[in-house]
Write a protein that holds these residues in place. Structure first.
Motif, PDB file in Angstrom:
ATOM      1  N   ARG A  73       0.865  -1.208  -0.077  1.00 39.05           N
ATOM      2  CA  ARG A  73       0.200   0.071  -0.015  1.00 39.05           C
ATOM      3  C   ARG A  73       0.942   1.191   0.074  1.00 39.05           C
ATOM      4  O   ARG A  73       1.909   1.386   0.868  1.00 39.05           O
ATOM      5  N   SER A 126      -8.922  -9.391  -5.586  1.00 42.37           N
ATOM      6  CA  SER A 126      -9.120  -8.861  -4.181  1.00 42.37           C
ATOM      7  C   SER A 126     -10.055  -9.971  -3.819  1.00 42.37           C
ATOM      8  O   SER A 126     -10.834 -10.378  -4.261  1.00 42.37           O
ATOM      9  N   ILE A 127      -9.737 -10.286  -2.217  1.00 41.03           N
ATOM     10  CA  ILE A 127     -10.679 -11.297  -1.564  1.00 41.03           C
ATOM     11  C   ILE A 127     -12.308 -10.631  -1.550  1.00 41.03           C
ATOM     12  O   ILE A 127     -13.406 -11.329  -1.201  1.00 41.03           O
ATOM     13  N   ASP A 128     -12.429  -9.239  -1.548  1.00 46.91           N
ATOM     14  CA  ASP A 128     -13.531  -8.643  -1.072  1.00 46.91           C
ATOM     15  C   ASP A 128     -14.747  -8.567  -2.053  1.00 46.91           C
ATOM     16  O   ASP A 128     -15.831  -8.619  -1.605  1.00 46.91           O
ATOM     17  N   MET A 170     -13.659 -11.077   6.849  1.00 44.03           N
ATOM     18  CA  MET A 170     -13.336  -9.803   6.001  1.00 44.03           C
ATOM     19  C   MET A 170     -14.201  -9.291   4.932  1.00 44.03           C
ATOM     20  O   MET A 170     -15.062  -9.874   4.744  1.00 44.03           O
ATOM     21  N   GLY A 171     -13.859  -8.227   3.895  1.00 42.73           N
ATOM     22  CA  GLY A 171     -14.723  -7.512   3.035  1.00 42.73           C
ATOM     23  C   GLY A 171     -14.649  -6.116   3.084  1.00 42.73           C
ATOM     24  O   GLY A 171     -15.366  -5.902   2.298  1.00 42.73           O
ATOM     25  N   ARG A 172     -13.881  -5.660   3.733  1.00 39.10           N
ATOM     26  CA  ARG A 172     -13.885  -4.287   3.989  1.00 39.10           C
ATOM     27  C   ARG A 172     -15.281  -3.604   4.013  1.00 39.10           C
ATOM     28  O   ARG A 172     -16.120  -4.019   4.921  1.00 39.10           O
ATOM     29  N   GLU A 223     -16.941  -7.782   8.889  1.00 42.61           N
ATOM     30  CA  GLU A 223     -15.913  -6.663   9.336  1.00 42.61           C
ATOM     31  C   GLU A 223     -16.643  -5.457   9.289  1.00 42.61           C
ATOM     32  O   GLU A 223     -16.648  -4.429   9.911  1.00 42.61           O
ATOM     33  N   TYR A 251      -6.203 -12.877   8.553  1.00 45.82           N
ATOM     34  CA  TYR A 251      -5.453 -13.073   7.134  1.00 45.82           C
ATOM     35  C   TYR A 251      -5.394 -14.447   6.689  1.00 45.82           C
ATOM     36  O   TYR A 251      -5.108 -14.558   5.624  1.00 45.82           O
ATOM     37  N   ARG A 254      -6.799 -14.596   3.478  1.00 49.84           N
ATOM     38  CA  ARG A 254      -5.968 -13.933   2.188  1.00 49.84           C
ATOM     39  C   ARG A 254      -4.962 -14.964   1.737  1.00 49.84           C
ATOM     40  O   ARG A 254      -4.571 -14.737   0.505  1.00 49.84           O
TER      41      ARG A 254
END
Ligand code: ADP
Ligand code: F6P
Length: 320
Positions: A73, A126-128, A170-172, A223, A251, A254
């Motif tokens: 990032r 992306s996993i999201d 997860m997933g933002r 999340e 994690y 991921r």
């Protein structure tokens, strides 16, 4: 002179990114291009961490989690000065096009390079699964399977101990991982940021379940639902009398080998990106819609709002 392209992975890693890198490198060479790997996302671009790749460099990675090009990032790249520098570095290396594999932030970065004159092909990794223009992002399906495996194990121990479990995934800002894994895992409740939930109803269901002899209650919480899961557990325990525990999966979602869906998706998308470059296309975002690999102009793709369908939640609720 051969077309010279760069490829990078950026943002959160996702299972299948390696498969996509392999596809880009090998398809690129197949189409007579020179392919340069940029290590560490936009940070690597700014630092000139760029090296030509051969077919053998991507041998033995089709099944490996993570990304062999590493990722980052990179705050510097969010500034116009950083983007100018990134564009100049691509020019230094004579790159005629760039393949960016990442999430929505990485696509925004790609748009900035495209505006400066470097054609960018974006591959959603992306996993999201949080991009509106594509049915699937690379890594999502594997991640759902990882969560599913965890729910199975959590169900075993919950049943033995007669407990309520909150499983945070997860997933933002997106509830897709929670909805898919919750439905497939037989969760009793699924909490997603896209829809409000009724705590009274959950408490009542926990109590009714216990009275009916049910020995576990699994809540899959995305999340993006901002409540602290540990405070939520305390509250549920107080209000239902059911011992409540929390698992924040983190994690592990991921990592790991990409499943067949992600490998096929990554191979098809990587190939498509190269086909477009070979055809002299403008910048495009590659997507997957109705089992077809498609592509759209970058900004158009970014602006497609992610739709929300409560079908999975309704079915899960009816079947729990
Ligand atoms: P993802 O690509 O998985 O959504 P991030 O949101 O962290 O992950 O974005 C990855 C990188 O993309 C950031 O670290 C930054 O270098 C770049 N990026 C993100 N947003 C922008 C933006 N608005 N403009 C330019 N670059 C951006
Ligand atoms: O975008 C992928 C993702 O794993 C999100 O699901 C999560 O919110 C975020 O990245 C975590 O980011 P970091 O790797 O910076 O902790």
């Amino acid at each position: 002179m051969a077309t010279r392209i760069g490829v990078l992975t950026s943002g959160g890693d996702a299972p299948g990114m390696n498969t996509a890198i392999r596809a880009v490198v090998r398809a690129g060479i197949h189409f007579g291009m020179e392919v340069y790997g940029i290590r560490g996302g936009y940070e690597g671009l700014l630092n000139g961490d760029i090296k030509q790749m051969q077919s053998s460099d991507v041998g033995g990675i089709i099944h490996r989690g993570g990304t062999m090009l590493y990722t980052a990032r990179c705050e510097r790249f969010k500034t116009p000065e950083g983007q100018d520098k990134g564009f100049m570095m691509a020019q230094n290396f004579g790159l005629n096009a760039l393949v960016v594999i990442g999430g929505d932030g990485s696509m925004r970065g790609g748009i900035q390079l495209a505006k400066r004159g470097l054609p960018v092909m974006f591959i959603p990794g992306s996993i999201d699964n949080d991009l509106g223009y594509t049915d699937l992002t690379i890594g999502y399906d594997t991640s759902v399977n990882t969560v599913l495996d965890a729910i199975g194990k959590i169900r075993d121990t919950s049943e033995s101990h007669n407990r309520t479990l909150i499983v945070e995934v997860m997933g933002r800002h997106c509830g897709d991982i929670a909805m898919a894994a919750g439905l497939a895992g037989g969760a009793e409740s699924i909490l997603v940021p896209e829809q409000d939930y009724d705590l009274n109803l959950i408490c009542r269901r926990i109590v009714e379940g216990k009275n009916a002899g049910k020995r576990h209650y699994i809540i899959v919480k995305a999340e993006g639902v901002k409540e602290n899961p540990y405070e939520m557990a305390k509250l549920l325990e107080e209000r239902t009398g059911s011992e409540t525990r929390v698992v924040v999966l983190g994690y592990i979602q991921r990592g790991g080998a990409p499943d067949s869906t992600d490998r096929i998706l990554a191979s098809r998308m990587g190939y498509k990106a190269i086909e477009l470059i070979a055809a002299g296309s403008e910048s495009r975002a590659i997507g997957f819609v109705g089992n077809q690999i498609v592509s759209y102009p970058l900004e158009e793709a970014l602006n497609v709002e992610k739709s929300f369908d409560d079908e999975f939640l309704k079915i899960a609720e009816a079947l729990a």
